[in-house]
Design a protein around this motif. Structure first.
Motif, PDB file in Angstrom:
ATOM      1  N   THR A   2       0.856  -1.181   0.000  1.00  0.00           N
ATOM      2  CA  THR A   2       0.000   0.000   0.000  1.00  0.00           C
ATOM      3  C   THR A   2       0.894   1.233   0.000  1.00  0.00           C
ATOM      4  O   THR A   2       1.771   1.366   0.838  1.00  0.00           O
ATOM      5  CB  THR A   2      -0.902   0.026   1.247  1.00  0.00           C
ATOM      6  OG1 THR A   2      -1.655  -1.176   1.284  1.00  0.00           O
ATOM      7  CG2 THR A   2      -1.835   1.208   1.211  1.00  0.00           C
ATOM      8  N   LYS A   3       0.656   2.098  -0.954  1.00  0.00           N
ATOM      9  CA  LYS A   3       1.427   3.335  -1.010  1.00  0.00           C
ATOM     10  C   LYS A   3       0.665   4.408  -0.242  1.00  0.00           C
ATOM     11  O   LYS A   3      -0.493   4.671  -0.509  1.00  0.00           O
ATOM     12  CB  LYS A   3       1.637   3.776  -2.452  1.00  0.00           C
ATOM     13  CG  LYS A   3       2.545   2.851  -3.222  1.00  0.00           C
ATOM     14  CD  LYS A   3       2.808   3.371  -4.604  1.00  0.00           C
ATOM     15  CE  LYS A   3       3.732   2.420  -5.337  1.00  0.00           C
ATOM     16  NZ  LYS A   3       4.071   2.915  -6.670  1.00  0.00           N
ATOM     17  N   ALA A   4       1.329   4.995   0.712  1.00  0.00           N
ATOM     18  CA  ALA A   4       0.722   6.047   1.520  1.00  0.00           C
ATOM     19  C   ALA A   4       1.700   7.199   1.648  1.00  0.00           C
ATOM     20  O   ALA A   4       2.911   7.009   1.613  1.00  0.00           O
ATOM     21  CB  ALA A   4       0.357   5.524   2.907  1.00  0.00           C
ATOM     22  N   VAL A   5       1.169   8.370   1.785  1.00  0.00           N
ATOM     23  CA  VAL A   5       1.986   9.563   1.987  1.00  0.00           C
ATOM     24  C   VAL A   5       1.854   9.966   3.444  1.00  0.00           C
ATOM     25  O   VAL A   5       0.750  10.157   3.956  1.00  0.00           O
ATOM     26  CB  VAL A   5       1.517  10.717   1.076  1.00  0.00           C
ATOM     27  CG1 VAL A   5       2.303  11.985   1.372  1.00  0.00           C
ATOM     28  CG2 VAL A   5       1.648  10.323  -0.378  1.00  0.00           C
ATOM     29  N   TRP A   6       2.968  10.066   4.132  1.00  0.00           N
ATOM     30  CA  TRP A   6       2.987  10.527   5.515  1.00  0.00           C
ATOM     31  C   TRP A   6       3.533  11.943   5.518  1.00  0.00           C
ATOM     32  O   TRP A   6       4.626  12.198   5.030  1.00  0.00           O
ATOM     33  CB  TRP A   6       3.875   9.624   6.368  1.00  0.00           C
ATOM     34  CG  TRP A   6       3.282   8.277   6.570  1.00  0.00           C
ATOM     35  CD1 TRP A   6       3.357   7.219   5.697  1.00  0.00           C
ATOM     36  CD2 TRP A   6       2.499   7.842   7.654  1.00  0.00           C
ATOM     37  NE1 TRP A   6       2.669   6.157   6.199  1.00  0.00           N
ATOM     38  CE2 TRP A   6       2.132   6.507   7.418  1.00  0.00           C
ATOM     39  CE3 TRP A   6       2.066   8.434   8.825  1.00  0.00           C
ATOM     40  CZ2 TRP A   6       1.362   5.767   8.281  1.00  0.00           C
ATOM     41  CZ3 TRP A   6       1.296   7.683   9.701  1.00  0.00           C
ATOM     42  CH2 TRP A   6       0.950   6.380   9.422  1.00  0.00           C
ATOM     43  N   VAL A   7       2.770  12.852   6.067  1.00  0.00           N
ATOM     44  CA  VAL A   7       3.149  14.261   6.069  1.00  0.00           C
ATOM     45  C   VAL A   7       3.682  14.623   7.449  1.00  0.00           C
ATOM     46  O   VAL A   7       3.038  14.361   8.460  1.00  0.00           O
ATOM     47  CB  VAL A   7       1.942  15.154   5.727  1.00  0.00           C
ATOM     48  CG1 VAL A   7       2.330  16.621   5.783  1.00  0.00           C
ATOM     49  CG2 VAL A   7       1.395  14.803   4.357  1.00  0.00           C
ATOM     50  N   CYS A   8       4.862  15.206   7.485  1.00  0.00           N
ATOM     51  CA  CYS A   8       5.453  15.678   8.730  1.00  0.00           C
ATOM     52  C   CYS A   8       5.750  17.165   8.553  1.00  0.00           C
ATOM     53  O   CYS A   8       6.579  17.544   7.734  1.00  0.00           O
ATOM     54  CB  CYS A   8       6.733  14.902   9.041  1.00  0.00           C
ATOM     55  SG  CYS A   8       7.514  15.441  10.563  1.00  0.00           S
ATOM     56  N   VAL A   9       5.049  17.997   9.301  1.00  0.00           N
ATOM     57  CA  VAL A   9       5.189  19.448   9.169  1.00  0.00           C
ATOM     58  C   VAL A   9       5.932  19.965  10.396  1.00  0.00           C
ATOM     59  O   VAL A   9       5.615  19.607  11.525  1.00  0.00           O
ATOM     60  CB  VAL A   9       3.806  20.125   9.052  1.00  0.00           C
ATOM     61  CG1 VAL A   9       3.957  21.620   8.860  1.00  0.00           C
ATOM     62  CG2 VAL A   9       3.010  19.513   7.910  1.00  0.00           C
ATOM     63  N   ASP A  10       6.924  20.799  10.172  1.00  0.00           N
ATOM     64  CA  ASP A  10       7.733  21.367  11.249  1.00  0.00           C
ATOM     65  C   ASP A  10       7.109  22.688  11.708  1.00  0.00           C
ATOM     66  O   ASP A  10       7.178  23.691  11.008  1.00  0.00           O
ATOM     67  CB  ASP A  10       9.156  21.587  10.755  1.00  0.00           C
ATOM     68  CG  ASP A  10      10.093  22.094  11.842  1.00  0.00           C
ATOM     69  OD1 ASP A  10       9.659  22.208  12.994  1.00  0.00           O
ATOM     70  OD2 ASP A  10      11.258  22.364  11.521  1.00  0.00           O
ATOM     71  N   TYR A  11       6.488  22.676  12.878  1.00  0.00           N
ATOM     72  CA  TYR A  11       5.833  23.871  13.406  1.00  0.00           C
ATOM     73  C   TYR A  11       6.663  24.552  14.484  1.00  0.00           C
ATOM     74  O   TYR A  11       6.135  25.336  15.271  1.00  0.00           O
ATOM     75  CB  TYR A  11       4.460  23.504  13.987  1.00  0.00           C
ATOM     76  CG  TYR A  11       3.420  23.213  12.924  1.00  0.00           C
ATOM     77  CD1 TYR A  11       3.072  24.171  11.996  1.00  0.00           C
ATOM     78  CD2 TYR A  11       2.786  21.989  12.866  1.00  0.00           C
ATOM     79  CE1 TYR A  11       2.124  23.917  11.030  1.00  0.00           C
ATOM     80  CE2 TYR A  11       1.840  21.718  11.900  1.00  0.00           C
ATOM     81  CZ  TYR A  11       1.508  22.688  10.990  1.00  0.00           C
ATOM     82  OH  TYR A  11       0.564  22.436  10.029  1.00  0.00           O
ATOM     83  N   ARG A  12       7.970  24.300  14.540  1.00  0.00           N
ATOM     84  CA  ARG A  12       8.791  24.912  15.595  1.00  0.00           C
ATOM     85  C   ARG A  12       8.765  26.425  15.552  1.00  0.00           C
ATOM     86  O   ARG A  12       8.620  27.077  16.592  1.00  0.00           O
ATOM     87  CB  ARG A  12      10.232  24.400  15.517  1.00  0.00           C
ATOM     88  CG  ARG A  12      10.352  22.966  16.029  1.00  0.00           C
ATOM     89  CD  ARG A  12      11.768  22.512  15.997  1.00  0.00           C
ATOM     90  NE  ARG A  12      12.117  22.246  14.597  1.00  0.00           N
ATOM     91  CZ  ARG A  12      13.216  21.627  14.204  1.00  0.00           C
ATOM     92  NH1 ARG A  12      14.095  21.230  15.096  1.00  0.00           N
ATOM     93  NH2 ARG A  12      13.452  21.413  12.939  1.00  0.00           N
ATOM     94  N   ASN A  13       8.890  27.035  14.372  1.00  0.00           N
ATOM     95  CA  ASN A  13       8.883  28.501  14.276  1.00  0.00           C
ATOM     96  C   ASN A  13       7.536  29.079  14.709  1.00  0.00           C
ATOM     97  O   ASN A  13       7.477  30.085  15.416  1.00  0.00           O
ATOM     98  CB  ASN A  13       9.211  28.957  12.862  1.00  0.00           C
ATOM     99  CG  ASN A  13      10.650  28.710  12.501  1.00  0.00           C
ATOM    100  OD1 ASN A  13      11.503  28.598  13.378  1.00  0.00           O
ATOM    101  ND2 ASN A  13      10.939  28.586  11.222  1.00  0.00           N
ATOM    102  N   LEU A  14       6.445  28.442  14.284  1.00  0.00           N
ATOM    103  CA  LEU A  14       5.117  28.905  14.674  1.00  0.00           C
ATOM    104  C   LEU A  14       4.920  28.762  16.180  1.00  0.00           C
ATOM    105  O   LEU A  14       4.405  29.662  16.845  1.00  0.00           O
ATOM    106  CB  LEU A  14       4.037  28.117  13.925  1.00  0.00           C
ATOM    107  CG  LEU A  14       2.584  28.462  14.253  1.00  0.00           C
ATOM    108  CD1 LEU A  14       2.285  29.924  13.970  1.00  0.00           C
ATOM    109  CD2 LEU A  14       1.642  27.553  13.482  1.00  0.00           C
ATOM    110  N   ASN A  15       5.362  27.653  16.750  1.00  0.00           N
ATOM    111  CA  ASN A  15       5.206  27.433  18.187  1.00  0.00           C
ATOM    112  C   ASN A  15       6.040  28.407  19.017  1.00  0.00           C
ATOM    113  O   ASN A  15       5.649  28.780  20.116  1.00  0.00           O
ATOM    114  CB  ASN A  15       5.558  25.989  18.547  1.00  0.00           C
ATOM    115  CG  ASN A  15       4.469  25.021  18.141  1.00  0.00           C
ATOM    116  OD1 ASN A  15       3.320  25.396  17.992  1.00  0.00           O
ATOM    117  ND2 ASN A  15       4.850  23.776  17.942  1.00  0.00           N
TER     118      ASN A  15
END
Length: 95
Positions: free
Chosen positions: A7-20
């Motif tokens: 199964t092909k899946a896309v895992w999204v990892c977003v870096d919110y360090r600057n926003l936090n």
């Protein structure tokens, strides 16, 4: 050998360090444990909320949606969350 279904899946990892770092923390004091137990002691039914899906039910304010923008490698365009994503500083307090 058993064949495996791939199964092909896309895992999204977003870096919110600057926003936090620029977000002020919402602080809510925890209720006293004794008060919670006393409040539930005389009830006949005790129910627990499923925390796994809770974040996905909190809508992001329309004026703040642009702050959750991200793009995926190989994809065309930018994406925005309209529900509370994990890892935001005040996600736990809002939940």
């Amino acid at each position: 050998m058993a064949s495996e279904k791939v199964t092909k899946a896309v895992w999204v990892c977003v870096d919110y360090r600057n926003l936090n770092e620029t977000t002020s923390k919402d602080e809510y004091p925890m209720p006293m444990v004794d008060m919670l137990i006393d409040g539930a002691a005389h009830n006949q039914i005790l129910s627990f909320m499923d925390g796994n899906v809770g974040y996905n039910q909190i809508m992001v304010a329309e004026k703040d949606i642009h702050k959750t923008t991200f793009k995926c490698l190989g994809a065309v365009g930018a994406y925005e969350y309209i529900v509370m994503p994990y890892r935001l500083k005040n996600a736990g307090a809002a939940y």
